[in-house]
Design an enzyme around this catalytic site. Structure first.
Site, PDB file in Angstrom:
ATOM      1  N   ASP A 140       0.845  -1.191   0.000  1.00  0.00           N
ATOM      2  CA  ASP A 140       0.000   0.000   0.000  1.00  0.00           C
ATOM      3  C   ASP A 140       0.882   1.243   0.000  1.00  0.00           C
ATOM      4  OD1 ASP A 140      -2.306   1.454  -0.009  1.00  0.00           O
ATOM      5  OD2 ASP A 140      -2.659   1.301   2.152  1.00  0.00           O
ATOM      6  N   TYR A 142       1.211   5.650  -0.548  1.00  0.00           N
ATOM      7  CA  TYR A 142       0.778   6.835   0.211  1.00  0.00           C
ATOM      8  C   TYR A 142       0.856   7.993  -0.789  1.00  0.00           C
ATOM      9  CZ  TYR A 142       0.832   9.520   4.718  1.00  0.00           C
ATOM     10  OH  TYR A 142       0.555  10.310   5.807  1.00  0.00           O
ATOM     11  N   HIS A 147      -3.591  13.870   1.034  1.00  0.00           N
ATOM     12  CA  HIS A 147      -3.787  12.996   2.195  1.00  0.00           C
ATOM     13  C   HIS A 147      -2.570  13.072   3.118  1.00  0.00           C
ATOM     14  CE1 HIS A 147      -4.843   9.502   4.633  1.00  0.00           C
ATOM     15  NE2 HIS A 147      -3.697   8.932   4.313  1.00  0.00           N
ATOM     16  N   ARG A 156       2.320  17.439  12.903  1.00  0.00           N
ATOM     17  CA  ARG A 156       3.312  18.511  12.781  1.00  0.00           C
ATOM     18  C   ARG A 156       2.662  19.691  12.076  1.00  0.00           C
ATOM     19  NH1 ARG A 156       5.079  13.743  11.082  1.00  0.00           N
ATOM     20  NH2 ARG A 156       4.479  14.333   8.968  1.00  0.00           N
ATOM     21  N   GLU A 212     -10.351   3.768   4.306  1.00  0.00           N
ATOM     22  CA  GLU A 212      -9.528   4.583   3.417  1.00  0.00           C
ATOM     23  C   GLU A 212      -9.938   4.292   1.974  1.00  0.00           C
ATOM     24  OE1 GLU A 212      -5.502   5.712   5.818  1.00  0.00           O
ATOM     25  OE2 GLU A 212      -5.364   3.918   4.598  1.00  0.00           O
ATOM     26  N   GLU A 214      -9.307   3.989  -1.710  1.00  0.00           N
ATOM     27  CA  GLU A 214      -8.094   3.797  -2.503  1.00  0.00           C
ATOM     28  C   GLU A 214      -8.408   3.129  -3.840  1.00  0.00           C
ATOM     29  OE1 GLU A 214      -4.751   2.180  -0.446  1.00  0.00           O
ATOM     30  OE2 GLU A 214      -5.287   3.120   1.469  1.00  0.00           O
ATOM     31  N   ASP A 246      -8.878   0.285   2.606  1.00  0.00           N
ATOM     32  CA  ASP A 246      -7.833  -0.098   3.562  1.00  0.00           C
ATOM     33  C   ASP A 246      -8.313   0.296   4.968  1.00  0.00           C
ATOM     34  OD1 ASP A 246      -5.381  -0.792   4.713  1.00  0.00           O
ATOM     35  OD2 ASP A 246      -4.515   1.184   4.316  1.00  0.00           O
ATOM     36  N   ARG A 250      -7.466   3.816  13.939  1.00  0.00           N
ATOM     37  CA  ARG A 250      -6.575   4.965  14.149  1.00  0.00           C
ATOM     38  C   ARG A 250      -5.939   5.004  15.528  1.00  0.00           C
ATOM     39  NH1 ARG A 250      -5.543   5.944   9.019  1.00  0.00           N
ATOM     40  NH2 ARG A 250      -7.363   6.658   7.842  1.00  0.00           N
ATOM     41  N   GLN A 253      -3.176   2.575  15.450  1.00  0.00           N
ATOM     42  CA  GLN A 253      -2.138   3.113  14.563  1.00  0.00           C
ATOM     43  C   GLN A 253      -1.289   4.171  15.274  1.00  0.00           C
ATOM     44  OE1 GLN A 253      -3.786   4.713  10.941  1.00  0.00           O
ATOM     45  NE2 GLN A 253      -1.790   5.170  10.040  1.00  0.00           N
ATOM     46  N   TYR A 257       2.658   3.088  15.371  1.00  0.00           N
ATOM     47  CA  TYR A 257       3.246   3.348  14.046  1.00  0.00           C
ATOM     48  C   TYR A 257       4.717   3.746  14.073  1.00  0.00           C
ATOM     49  CZ  TYR A 257       3.369   8.506  13.966  1.00  0.00           C
ATOM     50  OH  TYR A 257       3.667   9.813  14.176  1.00  0.00           O
ATOM     51  N   LYS A 266      -3.865  -2.023  10.526  1.00  0.00           N
ATOM     52  CA  LYS A 266      -4.300  -2.153   9.136  1.00  0.00           C
ATOM     53  C   LYS A 266      -4.512  -3.611   8.714  1.00  0.00           C
ATOM     54  CE  LYS A 266      -3.085   2.204   7.693  1.00  0.00           C
ATOM     55  NZ  LYS A 266      -3.926   3.118   6.910  1.00  0.00           N
ATOM     56  N   THR A 270      -8.762  -5.833   4.567  1.00  0.00           N
ATOM     57  CA  THR A 270      -8.769  -4.894   3.439  1.00  0.00           C
ATOM     58  C   THR A 270      -9.820  -5.417   2.468  1.00  0.00           C
ATOM     59  OG1 THR A 270      -6.393  -4.532   3.710  1.00  0.00           O
ATOM     60  CG2 THR A 270      -7.355  -3.849   1.614  1.00  0.00           C
ATOM     61  N   THR A 373      -4.697   6.392   0.427  1.00  0.00           N
ATOM     62  CA  THR A 373      -5.945   7.159   0.453  1.00  0.00           C
ATOM     63  C   THR A 373      -5.946   8.238  -0.619  1.00  0.00           C
ATOM     64  OG1 THR A 373      -5.992   6.809   2.818  1.00  0.00           O
ATOM     65  CG2 THR A 373      -7.462   8.504   1.940  1.00  0.00           C
ATOM     66  N   GLU A 387      -9.396  12.446   8.169  1.00  0.00           N
ATOM     67  CA  GLU A 387      -9.273  13.775   7.568  1.00  0.00           C
ATOM     68  C   GLU A 387     -10.577  14.559   7.685  1.00  0.00           C
ATOM     69  OE1 GLU A 387      -7.088  13.887   3.598  1.00  0.00           O
ATOM     70  OE2 GLU A 387      -7.256  11.746   3.958  1.00  0.00           O
TER      71      GLU A 387
HETATM   72 CA    CA Z   1      -3.840   3.015   3.147  1.00  0.00          CA
END
Ligand code: CA
Length: 441
Positions: A140, A142, A147, A156, A212, A214, A246, A250, A253, A257, A266, A270, A373, A387
């Site tokens: 997968d 990104y 996104h 950040r 997600e 995709e 996907d 969260r 994650q 992560y 994840k 799927t 995503t 999001e």
């Molecule tokens: Ca994904």
């Protein structure tokens, strides 16, 4: 490298299967996507077929009847989507387009003949769709800058995008074993989470289940280990495309992560749509690769070709709908959560595949490469709840008065995808659905 426009794309073509001529069908005669299914009238064997309107054309039965071979010997040995070279697929598309075209009687004659023991035309409602290929590996990416920026901003605010993003297609190794076909129920996963302010983590059902939106690409022909795939030849390795959800927990994650990326947040499931839309069907909907902003770096040479810049993108509208248990009871239509487009991906599939194999990594027939995503520049085109609800801080209101930050048990997520343009027939991907149920302990 991206397929030719030919007579099979003529928007005036009609099929003798009436439902294929309806303006809103995903499966007109210009599409012809492949799928694997079990017929309810013959449940012990699997069949390969193409979708046409609300029907499937059973290619095994067509093959037995001698309808496919024509003068092409490869098609007479046809077993499944992975048995065909790119050129074979082009030839088969021609054969199928002719067989299904208004005025062609060959299939109808066979259906009336005594040798027809099983009807090669069957309603999609009377088949159970299966995974279209045996998926050996799943990666997968990104690939949406929007996104990546929206997610990065949560961590950040002043520096959302990491410095490598515009140079290197970022991805992670997904889990092929838990890929399921549209319609398979999804059990709410459990795992470790740790809230801010808590001294230690706890184990339990996720409280932040997300989807997600995709686009996925199946690999047809693989590469030998140690032998990279050039950007010029990347599209020769593409079998076709599907929708991918996907699913993402969260809260799991967030805790797991760092430093190696997503893992159990994840890998529980799927979901993919069942029909493989071919590169040939998508030929009219090729667009330039994403236009990089002034000041962005150009891709390194191994990720650049003029053809990829000019036609590496795909103009596919992608939508997410939500249907809650409360909406279902009151017969309210699924609610549109977002609408995006695959042309907004910063990296093309050719670049993702080339990058994937650039270190000599071998990809194999049936491998699934997903985009990550798909989000666009606007608020309406954000491809996941993380999001849309800004990390669960801004709930959305649904038509029946319910609110959501993340998914609840009884919620069903429905992905749809389609291509349309002035000069060509609209084609679509069908649906990618998944209904959330309580987890097992
Ligand atoms: Ca994904």
């Amino acid at each position: 490298m991206t397929g030719q426009i030919d007579e099979t794309h003529d928007p005036r073509l009609r099929s003798w299967i009436e439902s294929a001529n309806e303006p809103t069908t995903d499966f007109p005669i210009q599409n012809l996507p492949f799928g694997i299914f079990r017929r309810l009238d013959q449940p012990h064997t699997t069949h390969v077929g193409v979708a046409i309107g609300d029907k499937a054309l059973d290619l095994h039965e067509c093959h037995k009847a001698g309808l496919l071979s024509g003068d092409d010997p490869t098609l007479s040995a046809y077993l499944g989507p992975l048995d065909l070279s790119r050129q074979d697929a082009v030839n088969l598309r021609q054969v199928l387009s002719r067989l299904l075209r208004d005025g062609n009687e060959e299939i109808q004659k066979y259906r009336r003949s005594p040798s027809c023991s099983l009807d090669p035309i069957i309603a999609i409602a009377n088949v159970e769709m299966l995974l279209p290929v045996s998926i050996g590996d799943y990666t997968d990416f990104y690939a949406s800058l929007f996104h990546a920026t929206n997610i990065g901003r949560r961590f950040r605010p002043d520096n959302p995008l990491l410095p490598n993003y515009k140079w290197v297609p970022i991805g992670y190794h997904g889990r092929a074993s838990s890929i399921v076909i549209s319609g398979t129920p999804i059990n709410r996963p459990s795992g470790q989470t740790k809230d801010d302010g808590e001294a230690s983590p706890r184990f339990g059902a996720t409280r932040a289940l997300d989807y997600e939106l995709e686009l996925g690409m199946f690999v047809g022909e693989g590469n030998e280990q140690g032998a990279p795939i050039s950007i010029e030849h990347a599209e020769d390795h593409v079998l076709g495309y599907c929708l991918v959800n996907d699913w993402s927990a969260r809260d799991l994650q967030k805790w797991e992560y760092q430093p190696l990326g997503p893992f159990l947040s994840k890998s529980f499931a799927t979901t993919i749509s069942p029909w493989i839309v071919t590169p040939e069907a998508l030929a009219p909907f090729r667009v330039p690769a994403f236009a990089r902003a002034a000041g962005d770096p150009q891709p390194l040479a191994y990720l650049y070709s003029e053809a990829n810049r000019a036609r590496g993108g795909l103009d596919i509208t992608l939508e997410v709908f939500l249907l809650t248990e409360g909406m279902r009871q009151r017969k309210i239509s699924p609610y549109l959560l977002s609408q995006g487009n695959a042309r907004d991906l910063y990296w093309t599939f050719a670049q993702m595949l080339t990058h994937h194999a650039s270190n000599g990594c071998n990809v194999g027939p049936g491998d699934l490469i997903a985009s990550g995503t798909v989000s666009g520049a606007t608020a309406e085109s954000r491809g996941c709840l993380m999001e849309i609800t800004e990390g669960g801080t801004r709930p959305i209101s649904l038509p029946n008065g319910e609110a959501r930050t993340f998914l609840q048990d009884g919620d069903e997520v429905i992905l749809r995808g389609y291509c349309q343009s002035e000069n060509f027939r609209r084609i679509g991907f069908g649906e990618c659905r998944g209904l959330i149920g309580p987890g097992r302990t």
